[in-house]
Structure formats: structure tokens, C-alpha cells
Scaffold this motif. Structure first.
Motif, PDB file in Angstrom:
ATOM      1  N   ALA A  26       0.848  -1.186   0.000  1.00 52.64           N
ATOM      2  CA  ALA A  26       0.000   0.000   0.000  1.00 52.64           C
ATOM      3  C   ALA A  26       0.881   1.232   0.000  1.00 52.64           C
ATOM      4  O   ALA A  26       1.945   1.257   0.630  1.00 52.64           O
ATOM      5  N   ASP A  27       0.454   2.262  -0.721  1.00 57.84           N
ATOM      6  CA  ASP A  27       1.267   3.472  -0.812  1.00 57.84           C
ATOM      7  C   ASP A  27       1.421   4.099   0.565  1.00 57.84           C
ATOM      8  O   ASP A  27       0.463   4.255   1.313  1.00 57.84           O
ATOM      9  N   GLY A  28       2.663   4.432   0.902  1.00 55.51           N
ATOM     10  CA  GLY A  28       2.931   5.029   2.194  1.00 55.51           C
ATOM     11  C   GLY A  28       3.203   4.040   3.296  1.00 55.51           C
ATOM     12  O   GLY A  28       3.404   4.428   4.448  1.00 55.51           O
ATOM     13  N   ALA A  29       3.205   2.741   2.973  1.00 51.69           N
ATOM     14  CA  ALA A  29       3.418   1.706   3.979  1.00 51.69           C
ATOM     15  C   ALA A  29       4.542   0.777   3.521  1.00 51.69           C
ATOM     16  O   ALA A  29       4.978   0.817   2.370  1.00 51.69           O
ATOM     17  N   ARG A  30       4.991  -0.064   4.422  1.00 52.40           N
ATOM     18  CA  ARG A  30       6.044  -0.999   4.061  1.00 52.40           C
ATOM     19  C   ARG A  30       5.479  -2.079   3.136  1.00 52.40           C
ATOM     20  O   ARG A  30       4.287  -2.394   3.153  1.00 52.40           O
ATOM     21  N   ASP A 585     -13.190   4.962   3.276  1.00 50.63           N
ATOM     22  CA  ASP A 585     -13.133   4.095   2.103  1.00 50.63           C
ATOM     23  C   ASP A 585     -13.113   2.614   2.470  1.00 50.63           C
ATOM     24  O   ASP A 585     -13.082   1.741   1.595  1.00 50.63           O
ATOM     25  N   GLY A 586     -13.135   2.309   3.764  1.00 51.76           N
ATOM     26  CA  GLY A 586     -13.185   0.929   4.217  1.00 51.76           C
ATOM     27  C   GLY A 586     -11.896   0.158   4.045  1.00 51.76           C
ATOM     28  O   GLY A 586     -11.888  -1.072   4.170  1.00 51.76           O
ATOM     29  N   GLU A 587     -10.785   0.841   3.818  1.00 47.72           N
ATOM     30  CA  GLU A 587      -9.533   0.139   3.539  1.00 47.72           C
ATOM     31  C   GLU A 587      -8.582   0.087   4.720  1.00 47.72           C
ATOM     32  O   GLU A 587      -7.689  -0.744   4.754  1.00 47.72           O
ATOM     33  N   ALA A 588      -8.748   0.971   5.691  1.00 48.95           N
ATOM     34  CA  ALA A 588      -7.787   1.047   6.791  1.00 48.95           C
ATOM     35  C   ALA A 588      -8.497   1.070   8.136  1.00 48.95           C
ATOM     36  O   ALA A 588      -9.632   1.544   8.259  1.00 48.95           O
ATOM     37  N   ILE A 589      -7.815   0.538   9.144  1.00 48.43           N
ATOM     38  CA  ILE A 589      -8.279   0.568  10.522  1.00 48.43           C
ATOM     39  C   ILE A 589      -7.246   1.332  11.340  1.00 48.43           C
ATOM     40  O   ILE A 589      -6.045   1.103  11.221  1.00 48.43           O
ATOM     41  N   ALA A 590      -7.709   2.247  12.174  1.00 50.73           N
ATOM     42  CA  ALA A 590      -6.838   2.907  13.146  1.00 50.73           C
ATOM     43  C   ALA A 590      -7.188   2.378  14.525  1.00 50.73           C
ATOM     44  O   ALA A 590      -8.366   2.272  14.878  1.00 50.73           O
ATOM     45  N   SER A 591      -6.184   2.039  15.313  1.00 46.48           N
ATOM     46  CA  SER A 591      -6.416   1.513  16.651  1.00 46.48           C
ATOM     47  C   SER A 591      -5.617   2.297  17.678  1.00 46.48           C
ATOM     48  O   SER A 591      -4.483   2.709  17.418  1.00 46.48           O
ATOM     49  N   ASN A 603      -4.148  -2.496   7.327  1.00 48.43           N
ATOM     50  CA  ASN A 603      -4.860  -2.744   6.082  1.00 48.43           C
ATOM     51  C   ASN A 603      -5.984  -3.728   6.380  1.00 48.43           C
ATOM     52  O   ASN A 603      -5.730  -4.859   6.789  1.00 48.43           O
ATOM     53  N   LEU A 604      -7.229  -3.277   6.203  1.00 50.33           N
ATOM     54  CA  LEU A 604      -8.368  -4.124   6.563  1.00 50.33           C
ATOM     55  C   LEU A 604      -8.439  -5.379   5.706  1.00 50.33           C
ATOM     56  O   LEU A 604      -8.799  -6.456   6.186  1.00 50.33           O
ATOM     57  N   LYS A 605      -8.062  -5.267   4.428  1.00 50.53           N
ATOM     58  CA  LYS A 605      -8.177  -6.409   3.524  1.00 50.53           C
ATOM     59  C   LYS A 605      -7.150  -7.488   3.846  1.00 50.53           C
ATOM     60  O   LYS A 605      -7.476  -8.674   3.923  1.00 50.53           O
ATOM     61  N   THR A 606      -5.898  -7.079   4.046  1.00 53.23           N
ATOM     62  CA  THR A 606      -4.823  -8.056   4.252  1.00 53.23           C
ATOM     63  C   THR A 606      -4.538  -8.329   5.722  1.00 53.23           C
ATOM     64  O   THR A 606      -3.903  -9.335   6.057  1.00 53.23           O
ATOM     65  N   GLY A 607      -4.965  -7.417   6.591  1.00 57.26           N
ATOM     66  CA  GLY A 607      -4.664  -7.568   8.003  1.00 57.26           C
ATOM     67  C   GLY A 607      -3.257  -7.168   8.381  1.00 57.26           C
ATOM     68  O   GLY A 607      -2.829  -7.359   9.523  1.00 57.26           O
ATOM     69  N   LYS A 608      -2.514  -6.571   7.447  1.00 57.04           N
ATOM     70  CA  LYS A 608      -1.124  -6.204   7.702  1.00 57.04           C
ATOM     71  C   LYS A 608      -1.038  -4.811   8.336  1.00 57.04           C
ATOM     72  O   LYS A 608      -1.830  -3.924   8.048  1.00 57.04           O
ATOM     73  N   LEU A 609      -0.045  -4.645   9.207  1.00 54.92           N
ATOM     74  CA  LEU A 609       0.227  -3.343   9.791  1.00 54.92           C
ATOM     75  C   LEU A 609       0.847  -2.433   8.733  1.00 54.92           C
ATOM     76  O   LEU A 609       1.873  -2.774   8.140  1.00 54.92           O
ATOM     77  N   LEU A 610       0.224  -1.293   8.492  1.00 54.38           N
ATOM     78  CA  LEU A 610       0.728  -0.361   7.492  1.00 54.38           C
ATOM     79  C   LEU A 610       1.756   0.589   8.090  1.00 54.38           C
ATOM     80  O   LEU A 610       2.809   0.821   7.518  1.00 54.38           O
ATOM     81  N   ARG A 611       1.440   1.163   9.252  1.00 50.06           N
ATOM     82  CA  ARG A 611       2.357   2.112   9.872  1.00 50.06           C
ATOM     83  C   ARG A 611       1.898   2.378  11.300  1.00 50.06           C
ATOM     84  O   ARG A 611       0.792   2.021  11.696  1.00 50.06           O
ATOM     85  N   THR A 612       2.753   3.010  12.044  1.00 45.89           N
ATOM     86  CA  THR A 612       2.399   3.446  13.391  1.00 45.89           C
ATOM     87  C   THR A 612       2.519   4.958  13.460  1.00 45.89           C
ATOM     88  O   THR A 612       3.341   5.572  12.787  1.00 45.89           O
ATOM     89  N   VAL A 613       1.664   5.550  14.262  1.00 46.06           N
ATOM     90  CA  VAL A 613       1.694   6.989  14.506  1.00 46.06           C
ATOM     91  C   VAL A 613       2.049   7.160  15.975  1.00 46.06           C
ATOM     92  O   VAL A 613       1.334   6.694  16.855  1.00 46.06           O
TER      93      VAL A 613
END
Length: 689
Positions: A26-30, A585-591, A603-613
Motif C-alpha cells: 500500500a502506498d505510504g506503507a512498508r 473508504d473501508g480500507e484502513a483501521i486505526a487503533s 490494512n483491513l483487507k490483508t490484516g497487515k500493519l501499514l504504519r504506526t503513529v
């Protein structure tokens, strides 16, 4: 959310082929996918490339480089286009034959691209990394696999790093330094007028007309900083080094500007645009200074094509398109207009990218609007735990430990009514999609229900869900998008009892029960399409559910089952998922993770961690996305509300309370933010301007 593809061809040659590494994410993520392969030999490609370059230059009235530092953007054709037409077609066909090779080592790379780059992606950025000069000169956009998708290709140096940006003061517009160099034989006045038009889009411009070297150096050093550097005139590449013609007598290399450009990058320079000939050498040198991105022309360019490029590019970029989308749309326009007359002209504009930096948007270059406090409400007598805003944006609901729900006019801040009925602290609120009912949940209730459905027109309870002698705590509620179901997260007597209930509202009955969390389910949310439910618990777990099929799909974080999750009762390092939110857009989850004191994006679809804030102090208690999906708001234990660009992790603004911030919510139009705190206040913030 778009995709980022990095194709690394760091070694090899055309005779033996190139070891290849493909990364997709995903753009902006690993990157989520990494594949190794080998691009097969193609000894004929360099010859075809040089053949097209030579034929293209022959069509120009003057070759770039014929007058010292770069000659001119030519205005007339000199010879028949037949040779350049055939050479362009030959290069295009040979590149596709090469890149469509059935070599099994390359086939793995091709398959990875075809399987993971959908044709409906919002934007796909492809970055090609190579040290071989001719690989950077190739028109990668002609590959049929890319042309069939929303792909734009950029170039990158193998070595790069994130530049250190200092804070610039006093900036309220996009600051552009426009250098108009030696204009012999070309119409630079056109460039001036096009750039001047950006003033109507929020740009602050400074023009240097055929400056001296000293004038340019002094201007670049300005502490207020430049975000865009623009050059029009003559330029030339010699042995991977570029130079520009400032005036008729002075020519300047990037090396001679090293210190001033390094300072400009530190003060926020994001983009350099060279609307001039043969600029890959300029880009190569700028990349060594870690400039985020530059746009150059690969080869000499006809003056008329350069004008059209600038007109289309600036119009589209200032209108809000992403940088790579802007380049792709501009390229297609040039192809329609000029490729018949100058075959391959649309191949010339090139983005050279620092992969450590997300490409800017025009709005992203503008200073972010500021949130200003409009009103502080002090009507609750205890902690304000939960907030909700009606779908029409007119009514604000606040729930407190004082056991009341208060409804407010969001615009004026006036109290409309107080709803009483719970005998325990309020924990969660949710408006129905039609805005006619409000769901509330509370702590344990005796001889009552911990979930109530309110008829807002009458101001009374119309349903009690789960009424019993002892109704256990319901920490979270959420309506399904169709308004027919309510999800509630509960604390059980034991880990076995902890569950999510799906209530069928017309009947008031539990339709299904979802079990898997080992401790209280503190947050539940439906995806915008209503197909999935996401939950976060005090066991530190985040789970996604096919709620209609009563099936858990993924565990994004934490224990896979209640038995493992049970250790969270005793191990405080596990932390709670105190809140979560799903992007529009239903693509990301923030926790909001209290254990690691981080906000994490998944990433909601893949379940992968995109980034941390990073949460600098305390830990996050609440998170919510803005309706446009560009901003994330968080509330924290440290008494602060923070606004983030969640794609980059950049902190945009900090707002203050006098106690931990337990709830944050945006209005449907995104122009109002409301926060609730342990300081017993509700604060209404407005976006300005």
C-alpha cells in the motif's frame, strides 16, 4: 488507497540481464510482497534506444547542447518524421517483447505484478531503481502491463534517505521560486504566465529573470523556505551531471548549488521542475542531495511540447490531483496531441523520486487549516466518556459518568434535552443511519438494561436490550449501515462469557453471538459497506468478522483465542485496544493501543500493519477519521487532541483539555471536531478557514 511498486534492477547489464527484486505494498506503507527474479538479456535495447534518440533530435530545429549549456527547446521540425516514427515503434515493440519474456525467472515478477495490481486501483506508483543510465532513459510507460492500469513510472537512485526538514515560519501559501534562464530561441514568457496563474490557487511567487549566480544563491537561502523550484530555459546532461544556463554567459551545475539547495531542502523544498532539455543529469545530482522529487525531461524537447506539458501539468496538479496521477494524465494528453508529430514526445517528462518521501499534493503543500476552539460546554458533572453526531450534522450527543445523555445543537452549542434512564455510567453512543434513534450503553445495570434505544422525537426509550436482574457492562455499540442491526461489545463474568452481540432491532432479539476475545470488547465498528465488523478488546486483540456468517476472519493483533487472551487480565504490558475506527473508504483501521502507546494503522483487507503513529506522551484513548479520510484525530491520556496526516504520520495540530481526552468525533462535513474529557467538558472546534 493506491499501491506502491518498487522494481529494483541494481546490478547487471543488457548483455547478461539484470537481477530483479519486486516489492509491492500500500502506498505510504512498508511492502507486503517481495519477489526475486531476473530480467533476461536484451543486447539490442540500447541500440534501439539510441536510434530513437538520434532520430528524435534530428527532427528538432536545434539540438539541445548546440549552444553551450543546453541549446534550445526547438520550435520547428527539420526533417521527415518517418525515421523517428519507425524508431519509436521499434523501441516500443522491443521493450514489450523483452518485458513480456517467458523466462521463468522473470515470469515470477510479471505474475506478481498482474496478480496484485488491479485495473481499478486509484493510483499505482511504480518506481524503477537502477544504476545503469540507459535503464533510466527507457520509456517504461510503454509496457502494456502498465498501460492497461492506472500506472505512472518514476525513477529512483539506489541510495536515498529521508531529508531532515526544519520548521519554516510565516508561510501561508505555496512558495515557488521560478527561475527563467537563457531564453534564446524559446518562448519563456509563456512559462512565466502559466506559473503566474498559480497565484489564484494559493501560490506565493518570486521570479528571477536571467539571474546571476549570486542572485540565485541568495534567494535559495531565504529562511522562509521554498516548496517548489521551477526552471525554464536551456539545460544539458554530460556524464550524469547536469547544468543550466542562467543567462547568456553563466552556466551552473547542481554541484555549484549544493549548499544552497541543501539548505532549501532542509527548509521544505519538495519539488523541482525543469521545463528544459535533457535533465536526467540534473535529477541524478539532486537525488544525491535527497530532494524529495524532481521532474525533468529525458531528452531534448520541442518548445511547443514543453509549453503544453507545463500548461496541463500545472492545471491538473493545482486542481488537486496526486503528483503521479497528474503526470499520467498530462502524458496521455501529450500523447494524443504530439506523438504523431513527434513520436515519443510523451515519453519525455519524468518523475525522479526519493522513495523515503510521499509525493506531495497541492493541498498538502498549502499550510494546513487550523482548528480553533468555538465553544466549551460545562453541563456534565462527571467524566464525558462518549460522543456522537447525527448524520445530518445538526445534533451532538454526549454521554457521561453522571448517567445522563445530553443532546446539543451542534451549530449553536445550545442544550436541547437531557435523556435520563441509565442508572450507571454512560460508555458508548451511536446514532442510527437515519438519525431518528440513538443507542446508548452503560456500565452494569441492576434490574434494567445496559443498552437502550431512544426515540429522539419523543425523547424516550423505545427499546431496552438485554434487560435482566444484572446486565453486564456494554462498552461499545454500533449500528449496521442499513440500521437493522446493532453490534454491542460486552464484558462477561468470565473470558468464556465475553462476547459481541448482534441485535436484530425490529425484534429486539440477539441474532448472533461472536466469541473470541479474552476480555472486554471495548470497541466495535462496521465497515462502510456493512459486510464486516471490526472489534478491539482489553485483551489487546483486534479482530475482523463476517458477522452475518458468525465467523471470525482475521486477528490483526493479539491473541488468537480467548484462552491466550486471558493473560491480558494479569499482564499489563499487553495493553488495551481502547478504541478503533475504520476509514471512510473501508480500507484502513486505526487503533488506539494503550500497551505500546501507539496509534496503529492496519490494512483491513490483508490484516497487515501499514504504519504506526507515535503518541509522544501518555497513551491514546480515542481515534476517529475525518469524513474525507485524510485526517486522523486522536484523544490521549496526556489531555491532548491531536490531528494527524495518518498516511505519513505527520502531526498537524495539537489541541488542549485539562484532563484525559476520552472521545473525539468529526461532523459529517468534516468542518467541526468535538472532544470530550475527564475534565467534564465538551469542546467544539471549528476548522479555519
Amino acid at each position: 488507497m493506491g499501491k506502491l511498486v518498487v522494481l529494483k534492477l541494481l546490478e547487471g547489464n543488457f548483455k547478461d540481464g539484470f537481477p530483479a527484486l519486486l516489492e509491492i505494498g500500500a502506498d505510504g506503507a512498508r511492502a507486503e510482497i517481495a519477489l526475486q527474479g531476473h530480467l533476461p538479456p536484451a543486447p539490442h535495447i540500447p541500440e534501439s534506444l539510441q536510434g530513437w534518440k538520434a532520430a528524435f533530435e534530428k527532427q528538432l530545429n536545434k539540438k539541445c547542447g548546440s549552444s553551450g549549456a543546453g541549446g534550445a527547446r526547438a520550435t520547428k521540425r527539420k526533417q521527415s518524421k518517418s525515421s523517428v516514427t519507425s524508431s519509436a515503434q521499434q523501441l516500443k515493440e522491443e521493450m514489450n517483447q523483452w518485458l513480456n519474456s517467458g523466462d521463468e525467472r522473470w515470469q515470477k515478477i510479471r505474475d506478481g505484478l498482474q496478480q496484485n495490481l488491479g485495473q481499478s486501483e486509484a493510483e499505482i506508483r511504480v518506481i524503477v531503481q537502477s544504476e545503469v543510465g540507459e535503464m533510466r532513459e527507457l520509456p517504461w510507460q510503454v509496457w502494456e502491463l502498465f498501460r492497461d492500469r492506472r500506472v505512472e513510472v518514476g525513477l529512483s537512485e539506489p541510495e536515498y534517505k529521508l531529508p531532515k526538514i526544519q520548521t519554516t515560519l510565516g508561510r501561508d501559501r505555496v512558495r515557488i521560486l521560478a527561475v527563467l534562464g537563457n531564453s534564446e530561441g524559446i518562448d519563456i514568457e509563456f512559462d512565466r504566465q502559466e506559473v503566474q496563474g498559480l497565484e489564484n490557487r494559493g501560490a506565493e511567487l518570486e521570479f528571477l529573470q536571467q539571474p546571476t549566480k549570486q542572485q540565485l544563491l541568495e534567494t535559495l537561502w531565504q529562511n522562509r523556505g521554498w516548496q517548489i523550484f521551477f526552471f525554464a530555459g536551456h539545460s544539458k546532461t554530460e556524464k550524469e551531471s547536469g547544468k543550466i544556463a542562467l543567462n547568456r554567459t553563466e552556466h551552473l551545475t547542481i554541484e555549484e548549488l549544493r549548499n544552497s539547495l541543501t539548505g532549501a531542502i532542509a527548509h521544505g523544498l519538495q519539488l523541482a521542475i525543469f521545463n528544459s532539455c535533457d535533465g536526467l543529469g540534473l535529477a541524478h545530482q539532486l537525488a544525491k542531495l535527497h530532494l524529495p522529487q524532481s521532474i525533468v525531461m529525458r531528452q531534448p524537447i520541442p518548445d511547443a511540447v514543453a509549453k503544453d506539458f507545463l500548461r496541463h501539468f500545472l492545471t491538473l496538479f493545482a486542481a488537486g490531483l496526486a503528483l503521479y496521477t497528474t503526470m499520467r494524465e498530462t502524458r496521455l494528453k501529450l500523447e494524443d496531441t504530439w506523438d504523431k508529430k513527434y513520436p515519443g514526445a510523451s515519453w519525455l517528462p519524468t518523475i525522479c523520486q526519493n522513495p523515503a518521501v510521499m509525493p506531495p499534493t497541492w493541498s498538502g503543500l498549502l499550510p494546513p487549516p487550523s482548528w480553533q476552539l468555538q465553544r466549551t460546554i460545562r453541563e456534565h458533572s462527571d467524566v464525558v466518556e462518549c460522543l456522537a453526531i447525527a448524520p445530518d450534522g445538526k445534533t451532538l450527543a454526549s454521554g457521561s459518568y453522571d448517567r445522563t445523555i445530553k443532546l446539543w445543537n451542534l451549530q449553536t452549542g445550545e442544550l436541547q434535552t437531557t435523556l435520563k434512564g441509565h442508572t450507571s455510567a454512560l460508555l458508548s453512543l451511536a446514532f442510527s443511519p437515519d438519525g431518528k434513534t440513538l443507542a446508548s450503553s452503560s456500565n452494569m445495570e441492576f434490574q434494567d438494561a445496559s443498552i437502550k434505544i431512544w426515540d429522539l422525537q419523543r425523547g424516550s426509550v423505545k427499546q431496552n436490550l438485554g434487560k435482566s436482574w444484572l446486565a453486564l457492562r456494554a462498552a461499545s455499540v454500533a449500528f449496521s449501515p442499513d440500521g437493522q442491526h446493532l453490534a454491542s461489545g460486552h464484558l462477561g463474568f468470565t473470558a468464556l462469557d465475553t462476547a459481541i452481540y448482534l441485535w436484530h432491532l425490529p425484534s429486539g432479539k440477539v441474532k448472533s453471538t461472536l466469541k473470541g476475545h479474552g476480555w472486554e470488547v471495548h470497541s466495535v465498528a462496521f465497515t462502510p459497506d456493512g459486510q464486516k465488523l471490526v472489534s478491539g478488546g482489553n485483551d489487546g486483540a483486534i479482530m475482523t468478522w463476517n458477522w452475518r456468517g458468525e465467523k471470525r476472519e482475521q486477528t490483526l493483533k493479539g491473541a488468537e483465542d480467548w484462552l491466550q487472551g486471558f493473560r491480558g487480565w494479569f499482564d499489563t504490558t499487553v495493553g488495551f485496544i481502547w478504541d478503533l475506527a475504520i476509514s471512510p473508504d473501508g480500507e484502513a483501521i486505526a487503533s488506539a493501543d494503550t500497551g505500546q502507546k501507539l496509534i496503529q494503522i492496519w490494512n483491513l483487507k490483508t490484516g497487515k500493519l501499514l504504519r504506526t503513529v507515535t503518541q509522544p506522551e501518555g497513551y491514546p484513548l480515542a481515534v476517529t477519521f475525518s469524513p474525507d479520510g485524510e485526517t486522523l484525530a486522536s484523544g490521549g491520556k496526556d489531555n491532548r487532541v491531536r490531528l494527524w496526516n495518518y498516511r505519513t504520520g505527520k502531526l498537524l495540530q495539537t489541541l488542549e483539555h485539562f484532563g484525559p481526552v476520552k472521545a473525539v468525533v468529526f461532523s459529517p462535513d468534516g468542518k467541526t471536531l468535538v472532544s470530550g474529557s475527564e475534565d467534564q467538558t465538551v469542546k467544539i472546534w471549528r476548522l479555519w478557514p
